[in-house]
Design an enzyme around this catalytic site. Structure first.
Site, mmCIF file in Angstrom:
data_model
loop_
_atom_site.group_PDB
_atom_site.id
_atom_site.type_symbol
_atom_site.label_atom_id
_atom_site.label_comp_id
_atom_site.label_asym_id
_atom_site.label_seq_id
_atom_site.Cartn_x
_atom_site.Cartn_y
_atom_site.Cartn_z
ATOM 1 N N ARG A 115 -1.102 38.933 63.785
ATOM 2 C CA ARG A 115 -0.109 39.933 64.172
ATOM 3 C C ARG A 115 -0.146 41.114 63.221
ATOM 4 N NH1 ARG A 115 5.684 37.939 64.366
ATOM 5 N NH2 ARG A 115 5.904 39.729 65.741
ATOM 6 N N HIS B 104 -1.668 17.707 59.700
ATOM 7 C CA HIS B 104 -1.335 16.969 58.478
ATOM 8 C C HIS B 104 -0.108 17.624 57.863
ATOM 9 C CE1 HIS B 104 -4.952 14.419 58.568
ATOM 10 N NE2 HIS B 104 -5.356 15.408 59.332
ATOM 11 N N ARG B 105 1.048 17.007 58.109
ATOM 12 C CA ARG B 105 2.331 17.630 57.799
ATOM 13 C C ARG B 105 2.869 17.264 56.437
ATOM 14 N NH1 ARG B 105 4.616 14.407 62.761
ATOM 15 N NH2 ARG B 105 2.957 13.092 61.928
ATOM 16 N N ARG C 281 -10.263 12.187 58.065
ATOM 17 C CA ARG C 281 -11.119 13.305 58.470
ATOM 18 C C ARG C 281 -12.525 13.258 57.886
ATOM 19 N NH1 ARG C 281 -8.574 15.324 62.946
ATOM 20 N NH2 ARG C 281 -6.385 15.701 62.521
HETATM 21 C C1 FAD Z 1 -10.173 11.173 64.808
HETATM 22 C C2 FAD Z 1 -8.867 11.784 65.165
HETATM 23 C C3 FAD Z 1 -8.577 12.096 66.469
HETATM 24 C C4 FAD Z 1 -7.347 12.683 66.817
HETATM 25 N N1 FAD Z 1 -7.086 12.990 68.120
HETATM 26 C C5 FAD Z 1 -5.899 13.570 68.457
HETATM 27 C C6 FAD Z 1 -5.601 13.932 69.810
HETATM 28 O O1 FAD Z 1 -6.390 13.707 70.701
HETATM 29 N N2 FAD Z 1 -4.415 14.524 70.079
HETATM 30 C C7 FAD Z 1 -3.484 14.766 69.098
HETATM 31 O O2 FAD Z 1 -2.418 15.293 69.393
HETATM 32 N N3 FAD Z 1 -3.748 14.441 67.801
HETATM 33 C C8 FAD Z 1 -4.918 13.872 67.462
HETATM 34 N N4 FAD Z 1 -5.188 13.561 66.148
HETATM 35 C C9 FAD Z 1 -4.195 13.908 65.133
HETATM 36 C C10 FAD Z 1 -3.416 12.656 64.659
HETATM 37 O O3 FAD Z 1 -2.653 12.114 65.700
HETATM 38 C C11 FAD Z 1 -2.494 13.034 63.489
HETATM 39 O O4 FAD Z 1 -1.573 14.007 63.920
HETATM 40 C C12 FAD Z 1 -3.256 13.606 62.300
HETATM 41 O O5 FAD Z 1 -4.367 12.814 62.005
HETATM 42 C C13 FAD Z 1 -2.341 13.677 61.083
HETATM 43 O O6 FAD Z 1 -2.093 12.369 60.654
HETATM 44 P P1 FAD Z 1 -0.680 11.909 60.115
HETATM 45 O O7 FAD Z 1 0.410 12.139 61.116
HETATM 46 O O8 FAD Z 1 -0.861 10.510 59.607
HETATM 47 O O9 FAD Z 1 -0.516 12.894 58.844
HETATM 48 P P2 FAD Z 1 0.806 13.550 58.264
HETATM 49 O O10 FAD Z 1 1.465 14.404 59.263
HETATM 50 O O11 FAD Z 1 0.378 14.217 56.990
HETATM 51 O O12 FAD Z 1 1.756 12.330 57.956
HETATM 52 C C14 FAD Z 1 1.443 11.429 56.890
HETATM 53 C C15 FAD Z 1 2.192 10.112 57.139
HETATM 54 O O13 FAD Z 1 3.594 10.361 57.081
HETATM 55 C C16 FAD Z 1 4.255 9.537 58.045
HETATM 56 N N5 FAD Z 1 4.910 10.403 59.038
HETATM 57 C C17 FAD Z 1 4.730 11.746 59.188
HETATM 58 N N6 FAD Z 1 5.509 12.211 60.159
HETATM 59 C C18 FAD Z 1 6.172 11.166 60.665
HETATM 60 C C19 FAD Z 1 7.113 11.014 61.723
HETATM 61 N N7 FAD Z 1 7.507 12.044 62.468
HETATM 62 N N8 FAD Z 1 7.596 9.802 61.968
HETATM 63 C C20 FAD Z 1 7.211 8.730 61.234
HETATM 64 N N9 FAD Z 1 6.302 8.794 60.217
HETATM 65 C C21 FAD Z 1 5.806 9.998 59.954
HETATM 66 C C22 FAD Z 1 3.177 8.663 58.683
HETATM 67 O O14 FAD Z 1 3.080 7.455 57.964
HETATM 68 C C23 FAD Z 1 1.935 9.488 58.504
HETATM 69 O O15 FAD Z 1 0.731 8.734 58.516
HETATM 70 C C24 FAD Z 1 -6.395 12.948 65.801
HETATM 71 C C25 FAD Z 1 -6.697 12.639 64.476
HETATM 72 C C26 FAD Z 1 -7.913 12.064 64.152
HETATM 73 C C27 FAD Z 1 -8.206 11.759 62.713
#
Ligand code: FAD
Length: 246
Positions: free
Chosen positions: A105, A93-94, A200
């Site tokens: 470390r 969650h970035r 989550r």
């Molecule tokens: C049930 C579940 C299973 C998962 N399984 C996997 C898995 O198997 N492998 C894996 O690698 N991850 C997995 N994830 C992680 C998932 O892919 C997301 O990385 C994580 O949920 C964070 O979500 P997010 O990117 O929306 O959140 P944030 O990083 O907080 O981003 C918030 C929002 O900002 C926007 N945003 C952020 N960065 C970008 C970007 N670079 N480009 C465009 N828009 C952006 C999007 O609208 C995003 O929804 C899983 C997550 C869940 C909940």
């Protein structure tokens, strides 16, 4: 050489997580203040809170129509202790999150490890994207407990042996498992927390169901309790609108 007293080096096993709200500046009034600048400019706190029904209506409208930025003018800092595998998921969650985690470390990692309790469903049935978790048998529970504890102890002994031989902490830690507890500060705002909770936690009011790992959900549930207390109108609107972040 190890820099921790011997009595602290005895492995301990936990099935819970800790979430403590250590700092906050977060209230429903922060949302109102940010939203009303659009239409009436600056307002005092008294003016903002004069008409509770109107406040509730405005927050609900912002949530429903996904006007998200007024939900960003607040801050909550949590201290979280959880297994490393939870933090790996958490730090995906970035946006709208800041993290600082203890260092493997710079300090010797303590032998605290995760072992699920009897309530944790152990068996996955179905295929990816469409599965449920069901109770394990008593044998499976005993197996999980026994093998986790044995391998944790073995891994920690290997870590200690390397430290005692003068190997750097950053090298020796390679043998430690993702079930080791770590700790971090995580700071967010209501908008980023809602996005996190939407993904989550599982909830009967969620319009878009998610299937999180139980252990990160346990952290999410504890953060949700704290946030609900700080921003009750925002929290109610989040639930009323299907737990989708605006
Ligand atoms: C049930 C579940 C299973 C998962 N399984 C996997 C898995 O198997 N492998 C894996 O690698 N991850 C997995 N994830 C992680 C998932 O892919 C997301 O990385 C994580 O949920 C964070 O979500 P997010 O990117 O929306 O959140 P944030 O990083 O907080 O981003 C918030 C929002 O900002 C926007 N945003 C952020 N960065 C970008 C970007 N670079 N480009 C465009 N828009 C952006 C999007 O609208 C995003 O929804 C899983 C997550 C869940 C909940």
């Amino acid at each position: 050489m190890s820099d921790t007293p011997a009595e602290d080096l005895k492995p301990s096993f936990r099935s819970d997580v800790t979430v403590e709200l250590v700092k906050h500046s977060a209230a429903d009034a922060d949302v109102l203040f940010a939203a009303r600048v659009s239409t009436v400019g600056e307002q005092s706190l008294e003016e903002l809170q004069k008409d509770p029904e109107r406040s509730k209506g405005l927050i609900n409208y912002l949530m429903r129509d996904r006007h998200g930025s007024p939900f960003e003018h607040n801050s909550m800092t949590f201290f979280i202790s959880a297994p490393i595998f939870v933090f790996r998921e958490f730090m995906r969650h970035r946006v709208g999150w800041s993290y600082n985690e203890e260092s493997g470390r710079y300090r010797e990692l303590q032998p605290v490890f995760y072992v699920p309790d009897a309530d944790r469903k152990l068996v996955q049935q179905g295929r990816p994207g469409k599965y449920v978790f069901v109770e394990g048998t008593e044998e499976q529970q005993a197996l999980v407990e026994r093998t986790m504890e044995t391998s944790y102890v073995q891994a920690y002994e290997a870590y200690q042996e390397m430290l005692a031989a003068g190997v750097a902490r950053e090298v020796a830690r390679s043998v430690l498992p993702v079930g080791l507890f770590s700790s971090m500060y995580a700071t967010c705002n209501a908008r980023s927390l809602m996005h996190f909770l939407g993904l989550r936690t599982q909830h009967e009011l969620a319009k878009v169901p998610s299937f999180p790992q139980r252990e990160i959900e346990m952290v999410g549930e504890k953060m949700e309790q704290e946030w609900a207390r700080l921003m009750p109108l925002t929290y109610a609107a989040f639930n009323a609108n299907g737990r989708v972040a605006p």
